[in-house]
Design a protein around this motif. Structure first.
Motif, mmCIF file in Angstrom:
data_model
loop_
_atom_site.group_PDB
_atom_site.id
_atom_site.type_symbol
_atom_site.label_atom_id
_atom_site.label_comp_id
_atom_site.label_asym_id
_atom_site.label_seq_id
_atom_site.Cartn_x
_atom_site.Cartn_y
_atom_site.Cartn_z
ATOM 1 N N LYS A 12 0.762 -1.203 0.071
ATOM 2 C CA LYS A 12 -0.001 -0.490 0.391
ATOM 3 C C LYS A 12 0.567 1.535 -0.112
ATOM 4 C CE LYS A 12 -2.847 -2.462 2.976
ATOM 5 N NZ LYS A 12 -1.773 -3.522 3.239
ATOM 6 N N SER A 13 0.290 2.384 -0.853
ATOM 7 C CA SER A 13 0.844 3.255 -0.853
ATOM 8 C C SER A 13 -0.481 5.000 -0.840
ATOM 9 C CB SER A 13 1.894 3.551 -1.964
ATOM 10 O OG SER A 13 3.009 4.588 -1.882
ATOM 11 N N MET A 14 0.601 5.530 -0.437
ATOM 12 C CA MET A 14 -0.330 7.012 -0.582
ATOM 13 C C MET A 14 -0.598 7.651 -2.312
ATOM 14 S SD MET A 14 -1.971 8.518 2.165
ATOM 15 C CE MET A 14 -2.546 9.325 2.510
ATOM 16 N N GLY A 15 -1.932 7.817 -2.756
ATOM 17 C CA GLY A 15 -1.889 8.244 -3.713
ATOM 18 C C GLY A 15 -1.399 9.769 -4.340
ATOM 19 N N GLY A 16 -1.041 10.190 -5.503
ATOM 20 C CA GLY A 16 -0.613 11.030 -5.822
ATOM 21 C C GLY A 16 0.318 10.937 -6.692
ATOM 22 N N VAL A 17 0.984 11.841 -6.999
ATOM 23 C CA VAL A 17 2.603 11.551 -7.829
ATOM 24 C C VAL A 17 3.718 11.841 -6.981
ATOM 25 C CG1 VAL A 17 4.069 12.593 -10.021
ATOM 26 C CG2 VAL A 17 1.931 12.239 -10.076
ATOM 27 N N MET A 18 5.053 11.327 -7.113
ATOM 28 C CA MET A 18 5.558 12.491 -5.816
ATOM 29 C C MET A 18 6.721 13.559 -6.374
ATOM 30 S SD MET A 18 5.959 10.237 -3.172
ATOM 31 C CE MET A 18 7.272 9.527 -2.105
ATOM 32 N N THR A 19 6.842 14.461 -5.690
ATOM 33 C CA THR A 19 7.362 14.978 -5.803
ATOM 34 C C THR A 19 8.596 14.564 -6.738
ATOM 35 O OG1 THR A 19 7.948 15.871 -3.931
ATOM 36 C CG2 THR A 19 5.462 16.428 -4.622
ATOM 37 N N ILE A 20 9.436 15.565 -7.259
ATOM 38 C CA ILE A 20 11.279 15.498 -7.468
ATOM 39 C C ILE A 20 12.074 15.653 -5.868
ATOM 40 C CG2 ILE A 20 11.967 17.888 -7.136
ATOM 41 C CD1 ILE A 20 12.899 15.097 -10.409
ATOM 42 N N ASN A 21 11.361 15.509 -4.830
ATOM 43 C CA ASN A 21 12.033 15.729 -3.362
ATOM 44 C C ASN A 21 10.807 14.844 -3.089
ATOM 45 O OD1 ASN A 21 12.970 18.313 -4.366
ATOM 46 N ND2 ASN A 21 11.431 18.666 -3.617
ATOM 47 N N GLY A 22 10.073 13.961 -3.666
ATOM 48 C CA GLY A 22 9.155 12.750 -2.526
ATOM 49 C C GLY A 22 10.112 11.575 -2.370
ATOM 50 N N ILE A 23 10.365 11.240 -3.596
ATOM 51 C CA ILE A 23 11.225 9.962 -3.318
ATOM 52 C C ILE A 23 12.077 10.162 -2.366
ATOM 53 C CG2 ILE A 23 12.868 8.949 -4.653
ATOM 54 C CD1 ILE A 23 10.405 8.069 -5.420
ATOM 55 N N ALA A 24 13.741 11.163 -2.385
ATOM 56 C CA ALA A 24 14.536 11.362 -1.938
ATOM 57 C C ALA A 24 14.046 11.665 -0.444
ATOM 58 C CB ALA A 24 15.104 12.902 -2.275
ATOM 59 N N TYR A 25 12.825 12.031 0.042
ATOM 60 C CA TYR A 25 12.444 12.087 1.287
ATOM 61 C C TYR A 25 12.043 10.497 1.841
ATOM 62 C CZ TYR A 25 10.021 13.137 6.226
ATOM 63 O OH TYR A 25 9.996 12.950 7.315
ATOM 64 N N GLU A 26 11.441 9.630 1.010
ATOM 65 C CA GLU A 26 11.349 8.748 1.622
ATOM 66 C C GLU A 26 12.386 7.861 1.379
ATOM 67 O OE1 GLU A 26 8.135 7.761 2.182
ATOM 68 O OE2 GLU A 26 7.755 9.834 2.489
ATOM 69 N N MET A 27 13.454 7.339 0.431
ATOM 70 C CA MET A 27 14.251 6.647 0.740
ATOM 71 C C MET A 27 14.978 6.921 1.823
ATOM 72 S SD MET A 27 15.568 6.433 -3.280
ATOM 73 C CE MET A 27 16.843 5.010 -2.515
ATOM 74 N N ASN A 28 15.049 8.677 2.037
ATOM 75 C CA ASN A 28 16.332 8.894 3.893
ATOM 76 C C ASN A 28 15.334 8.218 4.185
ATOM 77 O OD1 ASN A 28 19.035 10.162 2.683
ATOM 78 N ND2 ASN A 28 17.638 11.303 1.603
ATOM 79 N N TYR A 29 13.872 8.477 4.832
ATOM 80 C CA TYR A 29 13.159 8.298 6.291
ATOM 81 C C TYR A 29 13.958 6.363 5.713
ATOM 82 C CZ TYR A 29 9.490 8.095 8.961
ATOM 83 O OH TYR A 29 8.277 7.361 9.827
ATOM 84 N N GLU A 30 13.569 6.095 5.454
ATOM 85 C CA GLU A 30 13.614 4.580 4.926
ATOM 86 C C GLU A 30 14.435 3.728 4.912
ATOM 87 O OE1 GLU A 30 11.410 2.073 5.227
ATOM 88 O OE2 GLU A 30 9.436 3.112 5.331
ATOM 89 N N ILE A 31 15.816 4.375 4.984
ATOM 90 C CA ILE A 31 17.366 4.331 5.376
ATOM 91 C C ILE A 31 17.379 4.314 6.674
ATOM 92 C CG2 ILE A 31 19.598 4.884 4.602
ATOM 93 C CD1 ILE A 31 18.868 5.634 1.985
ATOM 94 N N ILE A 32 16.555 5.630 7.093
ATOM 95 C CA ILE A 32 17.242 5.457 8.536
ATOM 96 C C ILE A 32 16.354 4.878 9.618
ATOM 97 C CG2 ILE A 32 16.703 6.888 10.726
ATOM 98 C CD1 ILE A 32 16.902 10.206 9.228
ATOM 99 N N ILE A 33 15.476 4.002 9.011
ATOM 100 C CA ILE A 33 14.850 2.872 9.653
ATOM 101 C C ILE A 33 15.301 1.843 9.483
ATOM 102 C CG2 ILE A 33 12.568 1.813 9.569
ATOM 103 C CD1 ILE A 33 11.077 4.007 9.137
ATOM 104 N N ARG A 34 16.202 1.593 8.305
ATOM 105 C CA ARG A 34 16.898 0.593 7.951
ATOM 106 C C ARG A 34 18.240 -0.037 8.885
ATOM 107 N NH1 ARG A 34 13.545 -2.213 3.475
ATOM 108 N NH2 ARG A 34 11.992 -1.162 3.834
ATOM 109 N N GLU A 35 18.577 1.117 9.081
ATOM 110 C CA GLU A 35 20.188 1.156 9.855
ATOM 111 C C GLU A 35 20.285 0.295 11.062
ATOM 112 O OE1 GLU A 35 20.236 5.621 10.381
ATOM 113 O OE2 GLU A 35 21.516 5.724 9.299
#
Length: 191
Positions: A168-191
């Motif tokens: 599951k995910s949120m609807g809509g288009v990821m902005t040019i910054n959205g993927i960067a934020y989501e990736m960094n968020y998940e990288i922190i969680i998985r450290e």
């Protein structure tokens, strides 16, 4: 629609629960990420390409110095209420052999972030760099995007799904910054 309803949805609730279970150190890092300016966490430019991504294109992403991830295009030329010629991608949780991952049905555990709809500017600005192409049909668990306004899940074309998807995910288009934020968020969680 009320603001309280927007923030009270299954995707937001799952993220709040996930955050509440993190160590204080990880919570601090996520809080710092929230306060960062976009250039501080933006993806690194690899190489700009003007070619429109095709289904089966494998691309590389560089979220932090010397850290690379891979993704794959699973649908393109998507036209919906958010725009035209959008692209549906998957980003994997590590840089293990991408071909091995594509041999089997892809599950949520293999993904760094949920499937995302993006524009071609990720490639034209050099944040995604296509390194290879596979012809094989990519199998993935059921997935969908939560439509906050209507309270149900849809596919990438905004067609209502009959049941709750596995991924599951949120609807809509990821902005040019959205993927960067989501990736960094998940990288922190998985450290």
């Amino acid at each position: 629609m009320k603001l309280s309803e927007i923030n009270n949805n299954p995707i937001a609730n799952a993220r709040k629960l996930q955050y509440s279970k993190l160590s204080d150190e990880k919570k601090k890092k996520i809080d710092e990420l929230k306060d960062m300016l976009i250039p501080e966490y933006q993806l690194k430019v690899i190489k700009r390409k003007r070619c429109y991504p095709e289904i089966g294109d494998i691309f590389q992403i560089n979220p932090k110095e010397k850290i690379f991830y891979y993704g794959v295009v699973i649908n393109n030329h998507i036209n919906n209420i958010c725009g035209d010629d959008l692209i549906l991608i998957l980003i994997f949780n590590n840089d293990e052999d991408i071909h091995k991952k594509l041999e089997n049905r892809i599950t949520n555990e293999e993904l760094l972030i949920s499937p995302s709809v993006v524009g071609k500017e990720y490639w034209s600005r050099g944040y995604f760099y296509t390194v290879e192409h596979v012809e094989k049909k990519i199998e993935i668990d059921t997935f969908g995007f939560y439509n906050i306004r209507h309270g149900f899940y849809t596919d990438e074309y905004y067609n209502k799904l009959n049941s709750e998807p596995a991924i599951k995910s949120m609807g809509g288009v990821m902005t040019i910054n959205g993927i960067a934020y989501e990736m960094n968020y998940e990288i922190i969680i998985r450290e």
